[in-house]
Design a protein around this motif. Structure first.
Motif: not given
Length: 309
Positions: A187-199
């Motif tokens: 996955a190339s460099a990015h920030s997530d789009y929404g509020m929070i991500t749980l991985l």
């Protein structure tokens, strides 16, 4: 070689909510990433969903393509997306499967796609159980995030969650990719789009963060796996709400030669929610860095760039 970053650990069952909120405030300000423990999702379900992930991606490509992505739900094959459009490679070396809100509205054309019970017996039930578990953890966490911003704990419920907009994404990064002159990213460099991500991850390395995304050269650090935890990261919309007080951290997944499976749960505002700087996060000397934007419009904008359409 990238060094390992030591991220904060947040206990979702802490009886002192204000102390937990202070820890979240520090984590979101300094890293934008942290580990979540006692999140309420049973270890047995974590293992079942990771096994279900493997089962789905082990299907033949023809079977998976019957569920080709529509309305941001369904299957995306290898190299179908490029999270960093600046890189020259043909696309990211991962395949994925999206599940949107379980109470999708068919009248609006929003319908999840599912493999048949004959092909994957009981699979849908496991995935739906995990979706509900991740949503419950996200709802509890967002209350602490509100407290961390000195807001009423129900602030984001009132402003953004009518209803909340959750997306589950199953991810598979192949081990062997063959020879290529291009630089390959899982996955190339990015920030997530929404509020929070749980991985949720399977323990295979590859996840890296860049704590200073505007600094050159960029310094990348490895995020280690801690069994039983969920890794939380702050998304762009939270950064917009907080005028960059809470950071939406740049991250990527690098190939390691081993297959890697993960499950990301994205907690987003309702599409009609207007995301704008909180009054407590701006003033005359620190005006809002971003104009107000409808959450659905921002997500569509980012998705179009990611898929080149």
């Amino acid at each position: 070689m990238a060094e390992a970053v030591v991220l904060p650990v947040i206990d979702l069952t802490s009886s002192d909510h204000h102390a937990a909120a202070r820890s979240i405030q520090k984590a979101c300000t300094e890293y934008g990433f942290f580990y979540l423990i006692n999140h309420g999702v049973e270890e047995s379900l974590l293992q079942k969903v990771l096994q279900g992930n493997k089962m789905f991606f082990s299907l033949c490509l023809e079977e998976k393509m019957k569920l080709d992505r529509k309305n941001h739900r369904g299957y995306t094959p290898l190299y179908a997306e490029k999270l960093d459009p600046r890189v020259s490679s043909r696309g990211d070396s991962k395949e994925s499967f999206y599940i949107g809100p379980l109470e999708d509205a068919p009248s609006r054309g929003y319908m999840n796609q599912w493999p048949s019970e004959e092909i994957l017996p009981g699979w849908r039930s496991i995935i739906e159980d995990y979706y509900e578990g991740a949503m419950n953890a996200g709802r509890r966490l967002i209350k602490l995030v509100a407290l961390a911003l000195n807001l009423d704990e129900n602030f984001f419920y009132d402003v953004a969650f009518n209803p909340p907009n959750g997306y589950l994404r199953l991810l598979h990064y192949p081990g062997e990719l063959g020879s290529s002159d291009e630089e390959i990213y899982g996955a190339s460099a990015h920030s997530d789009y929404g509020m929070i991500t749980l991985l949720l991850t399977d323990g295979i390395s590859g996840l890296q963060i860049c704590n200073e995304k505007f600094k050159e050269p960029q310094v990348w650090e490895n995020v280690h796996h801690i069994p039983g935890t969920l890794i939380v990261n702050i998304g762009d919309m939270m950064e917009r709400w907080t005028n960059c007080l809470f950071r939406s951290t740049l991250h990527r997944v690098m190939p390691t030669g081993q297959e890697r499976y993960s499950v990301a749960f994205f907690l987003d505002p309702n599409p009609d929610c207007v995301v704008e700087c909180l009054k407590s996060c701006c003033n005359e000397s620190a005006p809002p860095r971003f104009p107000p934007i409808r959450a659905g419009d921002y997500l569509e904008e980012r998705i179009k760039v990611t898929y080149g359409s």
